[in-house]
Design an enzyme around this catalytic site. Structure first.
Site, PDB file in Angstrom:
ATOM      1  CE  LYS A  24      -3.569  -2.773   0.073  1.00  0.00           C
ATOM      2  NZ  LYS A  24      -2.908  -4.170   0.223  1.00  0.00           N
TER       3      LYS A  24
HETATM    4  C1  LIG Z   1      -8.794  -2.986  -1.966  1.00  0.00           C
HETATM    5  C2  LIG Z   1      -8.347  -3.738  -0.976  1.00  0.00           C
HETATM    6  N1  LIG Z   1      -9.288  -3.707   0.486  1.00  0.00           N
HETATM    7  C3  LIG Z   1      -8.963  -4.694   1.501  1.00  0.00           C
HETATM    8  C4  LIG Z   1      -7.508  -4.866   1.469  1.00  0.00           C
HETATM    9  C5  LIG Z   1      -6.950  -5.466   2.797  1.00  0.00           C
HETATM   10  O1  LIG Z   1      -6.225  -5.123   3.333  1.00  0.00           O
HETATM   11  P1  LIG Z   1      -5.179  -5.958   4.419  1.00  0.00           P
HETATM   12  O2  LIG Z   1      -4.044  -6.883   3.470  1.00  0.00           O
HETATM   13  O3  LIG Z   1      -4.435  -4.899   5.080  1.00  0.00           O
HETATM   14  O4  LIG Z   1      -6.112  -6.884   5.185  1.00  0.00           O
HETATM   15  C6  LIG Z   1      -6.646  -4.911   0.409  1.00  0.00           C
HETATM   16  C7  LIG Z   1      -5.241  -5.283   0.304  1.00  0.00           C
HETATM   17  O5  LIG Z   1      -4.774  -6.171   0.733  1.00  0.00           O
HETATM   18  C8  LIG Z   1      -6.967  -4.372  -0.976  1.00  0.00           C
HETATM   19  O6  LIG Z   1      -6.426  -4.018  -1.868  1.00  0.00           O
END
Ligand SMILES: Cc1ncc(COP(=O)(O)O)c(C=O)c1O
Length: 446
Positions: free
Chosen positions: A219
């Site tokens: 991210k």
């Molecule tokens: C659009 C989106 N939503 C949610 C997530 C979930 O985030 P995390 O990996 O921090 O759980 C991600 C990335 O992994 C994502 O790209």
């Protein structure tokens, strides 16, 4: 390429320069592009300093400790100040944040949440685990929710819309928010891929009822794992706080307070640790610079390539609010999309071995609805098939989650390509990307 080669203007030399590396020609570059982890390239003394403070204070828990450093508190305050939110809460991941958002909105069996077909598995996972049913909505040329299909999909069970700001930039979010208001639907913005982004001057996460962010490694900023939930409503935020913890809010001393009947819930233990908070705080202070670097590089590339025959780009309604993390392209058909990407990689327009810097959309895994087996086959975490088998969810029996359900998604999935824009590209890298795409487009596209 040496100087002599550059000045050689004979037809033979021109032909050689045009010959694709995939066909035995000379590649545009020999060094890989940087990895696609935007925040990671910027980790330095500031992160080390804040993390060290937590370690030296021996206080890695946010709510109390030997000498709590209040890293997560500070992160939340600075996040609100920077983006204009009323409330922000650090959590352990974006996936947890999405689950919390669904429960905070009181969603469950009998309810339907509209979700775009280009998203991330965590989006449908949050809906299914809440007991509600996901209904797929198609995307438009922004690669985000198509407002027209959204209107078509709203039905008697629809309670919420989960709008995902995919690949670094919002789509037509103002129109989507207006539709939600008109139909009295809750709007959750998934800003996991768009931290630091905005639309018409309004930060992502401020267009709906709840916004969520992720600080996972891929991210725009990272604490390894981590996330944020933002919201403007006091009562809703109290639920969010209780849900992210053990189902109850805390006293000023950091102890659980079980006295308020409105926040006697079931929490998921997704607190942010002070170590993650320290990392995220240092990173958020750099977020404007990270985003400016990616946006600058991306739009230099895009503007240089605008008008290239056979190559089209994702529509970004407000380029000023684009975080620049990704260049999304569409090619005339699937075969040419594959050839285009393979040829680009051979030209050296690719990250290090194992990176996903230059890929076809076919290689983009659980971002596409039809690639998510648990959704396509309606999998359950329990023996009884919940929530698919819940009587209140009978309305969703006819919903289709297999390839073919969303024509626009399927089309862009088949002939799309994605280039991650690293946050530390140099001028030479940007020039090479432009030269590489031009060269490949000339040979591969009409
Ligand atoms: C659009 C989106 N939503 C949610 C997530 C979930 O985030 P995390 O990996 O921090 O759980 C991600 C990335 O992994 C994502 O790209």
């Amino acid at each position: 390429m040496d100087a002599a080669h550059l000045t050689d203007t004979t037809p033979a030399a021109a032909q050689d320069a045009d010959r694709l590396a995939i066909d035995g020609g000379t590649p545009v570059r020999n060094r890989p592009l940087p990895w696609e982890f935007p925040g990671a390239h910027w980790i330095g003394e500031e992160e080390l300093d804040l993390v060290t403070r937590v370690v030296k204070a021996r206080s890695p828990f946010r709510f109390y400790g030997l000498d709590a450093q209040k890293m997560v508190d500070t992160l939340e305050q600075e996040w609100c100040a920077a983006f204009g939110h009323r409330h922000a809460l650090g959590v352990s991941s974006g996936t947890a944040a999405l689950a919390i958002a669904m429960w905070a909105l009181d969603l469950g069996p009998g309810d339907e949440v509209l979700v775009p077909g280009y998203m991330w598995v965590s989006c449908v996972s949050a809906v299914v685990r809440s007991g509600a049913i996901p209904r797929l909505v198609d995307i438009d040329d922004t690669f985000c929710i198509d407002p027209q299909d959204l209107k078509r999909k709203i039905g008697p069970h629809t309670r919420a819309v989960l709008c995902v700001h995919m690949s670094g930039a919002p789509g037509n979010i103002a129109e989507i928010a207006a539709i939600c208001r008109e139909h009295k639907l809750a709007l959750v913005e998934d800003c996991a891929q768009a931290a630091g982004g905005s639309s018409q001057g309004r930060a992502v996460g401020r267009h709906g009822d709840i916004g969520i962010f992720s600080f996972q490694l891929n991210k725009n900023m990272t604490s390894g794992d981590g996330g944020m939930v933002v919201c403007e409503d006091d009562a809703l935020f109290r639920r969010i706080v209780a849900l992210h913890d053990l189902g109850y809010p805390r006293t000023d001393a950091g102890r659980l307070d079980t006295t308020d009947a409105s926040t006697q819930l079931w929490g998921i233990g997704a607190r942010m640790s002070e170590l993650a908070g320290a990392m995220a705080l240092a990173q958020m202070r750099k977020l404007p610079a990270i985003v400016a670097a990616m946006r600058g590089a991306k739009w230099r590339i895009r503007e240089a390539l605008e008008g290239t025959p056979g190559l089209s780009f994702r529509h970004v309604p407000d380029p000023a609010g684009d975080t620049g993390a990704t260049l999304l392209m569409a090619l005339p058909d699937e075969a040419r999309a594959r050839r285009f990407v393979e040829a680009l990689r051979a030209e050296g327009i690719n990250g290090p071995q194992g990176s996903l810097t230059c890929i076809t959309m076919r290689e983009w895994g659980l971002h596409w609805y039809s690639n998510i087996p648990s959704l396509v086959h309606r999998r359950s975490n329990s023996r009884d098939g919940y929530p698919w088998t819940h009587p209140a969810n009978a309305f969703g029996q006819e919903y289709d989650y297999a390839l073919g359900a969303l024509p626009r998604c399927d089309d862009l999935h088949a002939r799309g390509a994605l280039m991650a824009i690293s946050s530390n590209l140099g001028d030479q890298d940007v020039d090479d990307i432009i030269r590489g795409i031009r060269k490949v487009a000339r040979a591969v596209l009409p």
